[in-house]
Design a protein around this motif. Structure first.
Motif, short mmCIF file in Angstrom:
data_model
loop_
_atom_site.label_atom_id
_atom_site.label_comp_id
_atom_site.label_asym_id
_atom_site.label_seq_id
_atom_site.Cartn_x
_atom_site.Cartn_y
_atom_site.Cartn_z
N GLY A 153 0.83 -1.20 0.00
CA GLY A 153 0.00 0.00 0.00
C GLY A 153 0.86 1.24 0.00
N ALA A 154 0.71 2.09 -1.02
CA ALA A 154 1.53 3.29 -1.17
C ALA A 154 0.87 4.47 -0.46
CB ALA A 154 1.75 3.61 -2.65
N ALA A 155 0.92 4.44 0.89
CA ALA A 155 0.24 5.48 1.68
C ALA A 155 1.14 6.68 1.96
CB ALA A 155 -0.27 4.87 2.99
N ASP A 156 2.37 6.69 1.42
CA ASP A 156 3.19 7.90 1.47
C ASP A 156 2.83 8.72 0.24
OD1 ASP A 156 5.03 9.91 1.62
OD2 ASP A 156 6.80 8.63 1.73
N THR A 157 1.70 9.41 0.33
CA THR A 157 1.15 10.10 -0.84
C THR A 157 1.70 11.51 -1.01
OG1 THR A 157 -0.72 10.88 0.48
CG2 THR A 157 -1.00 8.79 -0.68
N ALA A 160 6.05 11.81 -4.65
CA ALA A 160 5.88 11.02 -5.87
C ALA A 160 6.96 9.95 -5.97
CB ALA A 160 5.93 11.92 -7.09
N ALA A 161 8.18 10.29 -5.53
CA ALA A 161 9.29 9.35 -5.61
C ALA A 161 9.02 8.10 -4.79
CB ALA A 161 10.58 10.02 -5.13
N ALA A 162 8.38 8.27 -3.62
CA ALA A 162 8.09 7.12 -2.76
C ALA A 162 7.10 6.17 -3.44
CB ALA A 162 7.55 7.59 -1.42
N VAL A 163 6.05 6.75 -4.03
CA VAL A 163 5.05 5.93 -4.71
C VAL A 163 5.68 5.22 -5.91
CG1 VAL A 163 2.86 5.95 -5.94
CG2 VAL A 163 3.17 7.39 -3.93
N GLN A 180 -3.09 5.70 -4.97
CA GLN A 180 -4.03 6.72 -5.41
C GLN A 180 -3.22 7.90 -5.96
OE1 GLN A 180 -6.94 7.78 -2.44
NE2 GLN A 180 -7.52 5.66 -2.02
N GLN A 181 -3.91 8.98 -6.28
CA GLN A 181 -3.22 10.14 -6.81
C GLN A 181 -2.39 10.81 -5.71
OE1 GLN A 181 -6.41 9.87 -6.28
NE2 GLN A 181 -7.23 11.74 -5.32
N MET A 182 -1.41 11.62 -6.13
CA MET A 182 -0.58 12.35 -5.17
C MET A 182 -1.44 13.25 -4.30
SD MET A 182 2.48 11.43 -5.32
CE MET A 182 3.03 12.75 -4.24
N GLY A 183 -1.11 13.31 -3.01
CA GLY A 183 -1.84 14.16 -2.10
C GLY A 183 -3.11 13.53 -1.55
N ALA A 184 -3.40 12.29 -1.95
CA ALA A 184 -4.59 11.61 -1.45
C ALA A 184 -4.46 11.34 0.05
CB ALA A 184 -4.80 10.30 -2.22
N ALA A 187 -4.85 7.45 4.84
CA ALA A 187 -5.74 6.48 5.46
C ALA A 187 -6.64 5.83 4.43
CB ALA A 187 -6.56 7.15 6.55
N SER A 188 -7.02 6.59 3.42
CA SER A 188 -7.86 6.05 2.35
C SER A 188 -7.10 5.00 1.55
CB SER A 188 -8.32 7.19 1.43
OG SER A 188 -9.03 6.68 0.31
N VAL A 189 -5.82 5.27 1.31
CA VAL A 189 -4.98 4.29 0.59
C VAL A 189 -4.85 3.01 1.42
CG1 VAL A 189 -2.71 3.83 -0.38
CG2 VAL A 189 -3.69 6.12 -0.57
#
Length: 321
Positions: A153-157, A160-163, A180-184, A187-189
């Motif tokens: 889960g890519a929750a470091d939104t 961009a580099a982290a995702v 999800q998109q950047m800045g999401a 918790a939702s991710v």
């Protein structure tokens, strides 16, 4: 590709990697002590001073070093005479005791994860730059190679580099990444990731989180929110909160452990970049001071260089002649 060191006995290659990865720290501790006691027939005040200096220099920490020295002084006073072989044996024993924070005797090969919980949810925390996302990727690859199904889960939104890095690791390991998109909302991710993992009947979930310490209140609130939202899907999630710290940063690693322990219930540590530093003693000090077990250490760039932490192997590598 078999990684015997993940859930079984270390392979010869992994043991060699461990010895090589800890060489700089070994030089700082074992070799420095060896030079200090060369030609001496017994342990005296000069030898104890040299040991203290070597331990502090390796970033074990002053408080933990004093514990070790006090115990050595007590043994020297009681035994009156102690040769250097006995000294090394006692030093190894004292350090192993500091690294053993279990309430009861461990199994010969301790269980790293409880796979009876499915999915087993690991929330990974740590500041930017410590190797957090890389650690997640390596762990995912090794879990997949051992036969476990994994979802990331890519929750470091916020980066961009982290995702992107996590997606690359997911492709490399052959495991899906929920993003999800950047800045999401992180918790939702995390929520979407657990829903996906449950639907796929995955064994393990690894959730990457943003590594920011500029505002501890925000950090605490964000991690608490992620935890609460995940529990809507898996009631006892996360089963592990894994803090990744950079072993080469010495005292800064202590500070990170302190701050994240305040922000969330850290249950385990992964200490990275030990191959590039003489300050690997930080592992000993952090376990002693915070009573949090180290589960993984990073001793190189390759996937197999992320190893299960075994206190006996670790100490043996530091004191291997």
């Amino acid at each position: 590709m078999a990684f015997f060191g993940l859930f079984g006995k270390k392979s010869v290659e992994e043991q060699s990697s461990l010895d090589k990865g800890l060489q700089k720290t070994k030089t700082g501790i074992f070799d420095k002590i060896s030079r200090a006691i060369a030609g001496k027939s017994k342990v005296d005040a000069d030898v104890l001073d040299a040991i203290e200096e070597a331990l502090v220099a390796s970033d074990i920490g002053v408080d933990t070093t004093l514990k070790i020295i006090d115990n050595l002084e007590e043994r020297v006073a009681r035994d009156k005479f102690m040769n250097t072989d006995e000294l090394y044996s006692i030093l190894r024993s004292e350090i192993e005791k500091l690294l053993d924070i279990s309430d009861e005797h461990e199994e010969e090969q301790p269980r790293i994860f409880d796979f009876s919980k499915k999915p087993y949810v690991i929330m990974v925390v740590g500041v930017n730059g410590v190797g957090k996302t890389t650690t997640i990727g390596k762990l995912a690859a090794r879990l997949k190679a051992s036969g476990k199904s994994v979802v990331l889960g890519a929750a470091d939104t916020f980066r961009a580099a982290a995702v992107d890095q996590l997606v690359i690791w997911g492709e490399r390991a052959g495991v899906p990444v929920v993003r999800q998109q950047m800045g999401a909302d992180p918790a939702s991710v995390a929520y979407d990731t657990l829903k996906s993992a449950v639907a796929q009947e995955a064994d393990v979930v690894l959730i990457d989180t943003a590594g920011r310490l500029h505002n501890k209140i925000n950090l605490m609130n964000e991690l608490t929110k992620i935890r609460n939202v995940m529990r809507k899907v898996v009631p006892d999630a996360p089963h592990e909160v894994l803090l990744v710290i950079d072993g080469s940063t010495g005292q800064n690693a202590y500070q990170q452990a302190k701050e994240f322990s305040k922000a969330t219930d850290v249950t385990a540590l992964a200490v990275t970049k030990l191959d590039g530093t003489a300050k690997g003693g930080v592992v000993i000090g952090i376990v002693d001071q915070f009573k949090i077990p180290v589960k993984f250490i990073g001793v190189g760039e390759k996937i197999e260089d992320l190893q299960i932490f075994d206190k006996r192997d670790f100490v043996a590598s530091l004191f291997r002649k």
